[in-house]
Design a protein around this motif. Structure first.
Motif, PDB file in Angstrom:
ATOM      1  N   THR A  37       0.811  -1.231   0.000  1.00 42.05           N
ATOM      2  CA  THR A  37       0.000   0.000   0.000  1.00 42.05           C
ATOM      3  C   THR A  37       0.837   1.270   0.000  1.00 42.05           C
ATOM      4  O   THR A  37       0.281   2.377  -0.017  1.00 42.05           O
ATOM      5  CB  THR A  37      -0.930   0.021   1.230  1.00 42.05           C
ATOM      6  N   ASN A  90       0.090   3.712  -2.611  1.00 39.60           N
ATOM      7  CA  ASN A  90      -1.143   4.462  -2.438  1.00 39.60           C
ATOM      8  C   ASN A  90      -0.914   5.826  -1.796  1.00 39.60           C
ATOM      9  O   ASN A  90      -1.755   6.729  -1.896  1.00 39.60           O
ATOM     10  CB  ASN A  90      -2.115   3.637  -1.583  1.00 39.60           C
ATOM     11  N   VAL A 121      -2.180   5.900  -7.481  1.00 39.31           N
ATOM     12  CA  VAL A 121      -3.284   5.075  -7.993  1.00 39.31           C
ATOM     13  C   VAL A 121      -3.236   5.036  -9.520  1.00 39.31           C
ATOM     14  O   VAL A 121      -3.478   3.989 -10.140  1.00 39.31           O
ATOM     15  CB  VAL A 121      -4.650   5.619  -7.508  1.00 39.31           C
ATOM     16  N   PHE A 132      -0.459   2.634 -10.598  1.00 37.97           N
ATOM     17  CA  PHE A 132      -0.882   1.250 -10.347  1.00 37.97           C
ATOM     18  C   PHE A 132      -1.907   0.793 -11.375  1.00 37.97           C
ATOM     19  O   PHE A 132      -1.829  -0.317 -11.914  1.00 37.97           O
ATOM     20  CB  PHE A 132      -1.468   1.139  -8.931  1.00 37.97           C
ATOM     21  N   ILE A 153      -6.552   2.100  -3.827  1.00 35.71           N
ATOM     22  CA  ILE A 153      -5.749   1.471  -4.874  1.00 35.71           C
ATOM     23  C   ILE A 153      -6.457   0.266  -5.482  1.00 35.71           C
ATOM     24  O   ILE A 153      -6.279  -0.051  -6.658  1.00 35.71           O
ATOM     25  CB  ILE A 153      -4.360   1.076  -4.323  1.00 35.71           C
ATOM     26  N   GLY A 159      -7.830   8.443  -7.808  1.00 31.19           N
ATOM     27  CA  GLY A 159      -6.985   8.732  -6.651  1.00 31.19           C
ATOM     28  C   GLY A 159      -7.122  10.165  -6.198  1.00 31.19           C
ATOM     29  O   GLY A 159      -7.143  10.455  -4.991  1.00 31.19           O
TER      30      GLY A 159
END
Length: 841
Positions: free
Chosen positions: A469, A472, A480, A483, A516, A589
């Motif tokens: 994480t 994130n 985000v 990812f 995320i 995000g």
């Protein structure tokens, strides 16, 4: 085992042997087995207690009765064809049901008084459907109408055997797994197999025995990937059916001994990296539990909706203010819904302990036992979970506690159990093994899990989650977005679930939110939008068919069919799908869209349920970013995609590449050399007429491909419908239900699309006749084009002293063969001079 059908006299008279008749058609039993009756009356009734009239002849001198799928011919008199229909009065019509007391035909004695053979009535079984039937106990001599005069005996086993032969027809999935089984080197070359959401996975012993090309050619296979010694065959949503068929095949197989050479190869131990072992184990243990995670998440979302709308009370268990000590303090509807919704998530660890023991080949029931002990409800008291504190590390209390939703301790407990059990098996006497070994293994496992491993693994689990994480925390939605951009490429590697699983497990354990995790579904919808645009843009019927077939799965979370079927082979749709998703991920995000427990990447549009507990604003923003991913990817593909490179444009592009390389090798501009004329001559070959010829040929190829797709569609549809009926036939065979079997067989025989396929085949043949001379003309042009490129490249190599100019031949080949490569007539040549190589010159 046999079945009896009684035959009754249709009139008063005398039962005779067929051999006594003067008509050889009946006496020599050319029409079938049976007997005759010499009638004393003019009324002819049915010979069965219940039957129906299948057919009355135009002359009305004979009729067919059908009973229990067996047809009998009753012929009135011998050589009565010339009498005419007026001599026979018919009381029923074709298809009507009759009983043994119903008069079917009345003979006009006045019109037939001069015909000596009118009294003889042959009664014979139809040859076409009499197999398995025999006529027994014929009562020759004087009889009265309605007397039982014979029996028909049906050997049921003979009939069942007919259907068993039909069942030997292999289903679509049986054929597929037989091919897979053969191409992976049979059971001797794999140690285990299982499946995830879209991939059939086998742990292979010797990679050299795998026929990868043959596997890729199986129609259902979208591609293959290797993860260490694990072969991943990418199939899509049908993977569960493939795995089930493979299991049945393996169970039924009688393995033959392999050759010593093969055995030697197979038993050679290979070094497998820890990473590969770990990823294979994670996949084998966690993926089978995904249905539970998904089902639990949906149920939790339903509970949240009912709670937010006021239908149910909000549940808050504990001893604090506003809390209730137990679930029975709430109304029955709230209580029952809470129990159903919480069961999956609260006791999730059990599934992982069971899967671990199963994966390692241990006693699966004991795996459940260990898992249950680790989530024992005895730890729950007065509205909270109790624990026994051992010590503290900083702010973290290390304690003996239950692991209701902690996954890693459960997995580790399953591993410990299997190793302890194997150790105990070596020294515990066989006479007391069943009594002592389970208890010893369980006790040791629980002590180690509670006191040592559980606390340690709890800390590790938290560390893994923190690492995954960390991305994130990158501000302004950038983390985000990155990812999300990379999510579908990760799907290609097969590492997507091991990477995202810590977040999913933390959500399940602690009921947390995640920004995320939303990116996984954004990535999915990016590919779905790209596929939809590709379907609309492409002229290829094959691509349209594959794309349309993969779209439902893509929108509901399974993108492998779309990726491997259309987007990745076309390359840019896959790239634009990732880019569109990345942009939407950045927005997600930035807006802090979150999902709640139970929402997984495999849910696609259903992932929306993961937004529900965040309120209406979160739902609206979540739906918006999902739609944004699909729309951006859709538009990017819609405005940029082309089925194939344009031949003339590609030729000009290659000319620019040549000019660049030539300048680097000679420090001279090609415009100032004689080679400029040669390049112009190549470009000049793409005349207006030639371009129109290519366009017309493209249309013709497209028409042929559309017909091919339709033919395959009807073949697949016929096979699918027949397979569905075969399953019903199999059940009826097991119950020896002949009536149902005959009905199902009739339905089975009706399934045929050969008429439509024949019409399409005729169209295809006509188009092929048009295509063949066009291909010859195209071949002539392509040879002329390539001859000029060979001379040009050879001269360039000689002048520049750069031998690799010859390798640009592949570029020209792919350009001039763009059309036939697109339709699979020719294969694309591998490019030897890449952009990267050009930069290093």
């Amino acid at each position: 085992m046999s079945k009896k059908i009684d035959i009754y006299a249709p009139c008063d008279g005398e039962v005779l042997n067929l051999e006594n008749l003067s008509d050889e058609i009946f006496s020599k039993k050319i029409m079938g087995e049976g007997f005759a009756i010499k009638s004393n009356t003019s009324e002819i009734k049915s010979i069965f207690d219940k039957s129906f009239i299948e057919k009355i002849s135009p002359k009305k001198n004979s009729f067919k009765l059908k009973a229990d799928n067996l047809t009998f011919l009753i012929h009135i008199g011998l050589e009565t064809f010339e009498i005419g229909s007026k001599a026979f009065n018919i009381s029923f019509k074709d298809g009507e049901y009759v009983s043994k007391n119903d008069t079917i035909i009345t003979i006009d004695k006045e019109l037939t008084k001069d015909i000596e053979t009118i009294q003889y009535i042959p009664i014979v079984m139809n040859l076409d459907d009499s197999e398995g039937y025999t006529i027994q106990n014929i009562k020759y001599g004087k009889v009265k109408q309605g007397d039982k005069i014979a029996e028909i005996s049906l050997n049921i086993q003979t009939e069942i055997d007919k259907f068993n032969q039909l069942l030997e027809r292999k289903s679509k999935y049986e054929k597929i797994v037989e091919e897979i089984y053969e191409y992976v080197g049979t059971k001797a070359n794999y140690s285990k197999f299982y499946n995830c959401v879209t991939r059939f996975r086998l742990v292979i012993k010797d990679k050299s025995l795998i026929n990868e090309e043959a596997i890729k050619k199986i129609p259902i296979v979208k591609g293959i990937k290797w993860n260490g010694d694990e072969l991943q065959i990418i199939i899509g949503g049908e993977v569960y059916k493939v795995r089930e068929a493979f299991e049945k095949l393996v169970e039924s197989k009688v393995e033959t001994a392999i050759s010593k050479t093969s055995a030697k190869k197979i038993t050679t131990k290979k070094s497998v990296s820890f990473k590969d072992k770990l990823l294979a184990a994670v996949t084998g243990v966690i993926i089978p539990a995904l249905p539970v995670i998904m089902a639990a998440g949906i149920l939790k979302a339903i509970q949240a909706i009912l709670t937010q709308t006021g239908v149910l009370q909000e549940v808050n268990l504990g001893n604090g203010p506003g809390q209730q000590p137990n679930i029975s303090s709430y109304d029955i509807y709230t209580g029952v819904t809470y129990i159903i919704a919480e069961a999956g998530l609260s006791f999730m660890g059990i599934y992982f302990c069971y899967n671990t023991v199963k994966y390692m080949g241990g006693n699966q029931v004991m795996g459940i036992f260990v898992g249950l002990a680790l989530v024992a409800p005895f730890f729950y008291s007065s509205g909270s979970w109790a624990s026994f504190k051992l010590f503290s590390i900083g702010q973290i209390d290390i304690a003996i506690k239950g692991y209701q939703s902690s996954i890693i301790p459960q997995i580790c407990a399953g591993v410990i159990y299997c190793y302890i059990d194997r150790f105990a098996k070596k020294w515990i006497p066989a006479s007391v093994d069943i009594v002592l070994r389970p208890a010893f293994s369980f006790l040791c496992t629980m002590l180690i899990s509670f006191i040592i491993l559980g606390p340690i693994m709890g800390i590790i689990e938290s560390g893994v989650f923190a690492g995954v994480t960390a991305l994130n925390k990158v501000p302004y939605g950038i983390g985000v977005g990155i990812f999300t951009l990379l999510w579908q490429p990760l799907v290609l590697t097969g590492m997507h679930y091991p990477i995202i699983m810590p977040i999913m497990l933390d959500q399940a354990a602690n009921d947390t939110t995640s920004t995320i995790l939303v990116g996984t579904t954004i990535g999915v919808l990016g590919q779905a939008g790209a596929t939809l645009a590709l379907v609309l843009r492409t002229k290829s019927a094959q691509t349209k068919s594959i794309g349309l077939g993969s779209l439902p799965a893509a929108f509901f979370g399974v993108t492998e069919p779309a990726i491997y079927g259309t987007n990745l082979p076309k390359f840019w749709p896959f790239v634009w799908g990732c880019v569109g998703a990345g942009i939407a991920g950045f927005v997600s995000g930035l807006l802090n869209v979150v999902s709640y427990s139970g929402a997984t990447p495999s849910m696609g549009l259903i992932f929306v349920v993961g937004f529900v507990r965040g309120g209406w604003k979160n739902i609206a923003l979540g739906c918006m970013v999902l739609a944004l991913a699909a729309v951006i990817s859709f538009l990017l593909v819609l405005f940029t995609y082309r089925d194939r490179p344009d031949e003339a444009k590609s030729t000009k592009s290659i000319a620019r590449l040549i000019a660049r390389i030539y300048y680097k090798k000679t420090n001279k501009k090609i415009l100032n050399t004689d080679f400029k004329k040669d390049l112009d001559a190549l470009n000049a070959l793409w005349t207006k007429e030639q371009k129109q010829f290519i366009k017309d040929t493209d249309k013709l190829f497209s028409c042929i491909e559309k017909i091919d797709v339709k033919i395959e569609y009807y073949k697949a549809k016929e096979e699918k419908e027949k397979d569905a009926l075969l399953l019903k036939i199999k059940k009826a065979v097991n119950k020896e239900n002949l009536d149902k079997l005959n009905k199902l067989k009739a339905d089975y025989d009706k399934i045929s699309y050969q008429e439509k396929i024949s019409v399409l085949d005729k169209e295809r043949i006509e188009l092929i006749k048009q295509r063949d001379p066009i291909i010859e003309k195209l071949d002539v042009f392509q040879e002329k084009f390539m001859d000029q490129t060979h001379k040009l490249l050879k001269n360039l190599a000689s002048d520049s002293k750069y031998a690799k100019f010859i390798d640009i031949d592949a570029h020209y080949y792919n350009a001039v063969h763009s059309l036939d490569i697109a339709y699979g007539i020719s294969e694309k040549m591998p490019i030897k001079i890449t952009r990267k190589e050009v930069k290093t010159i």
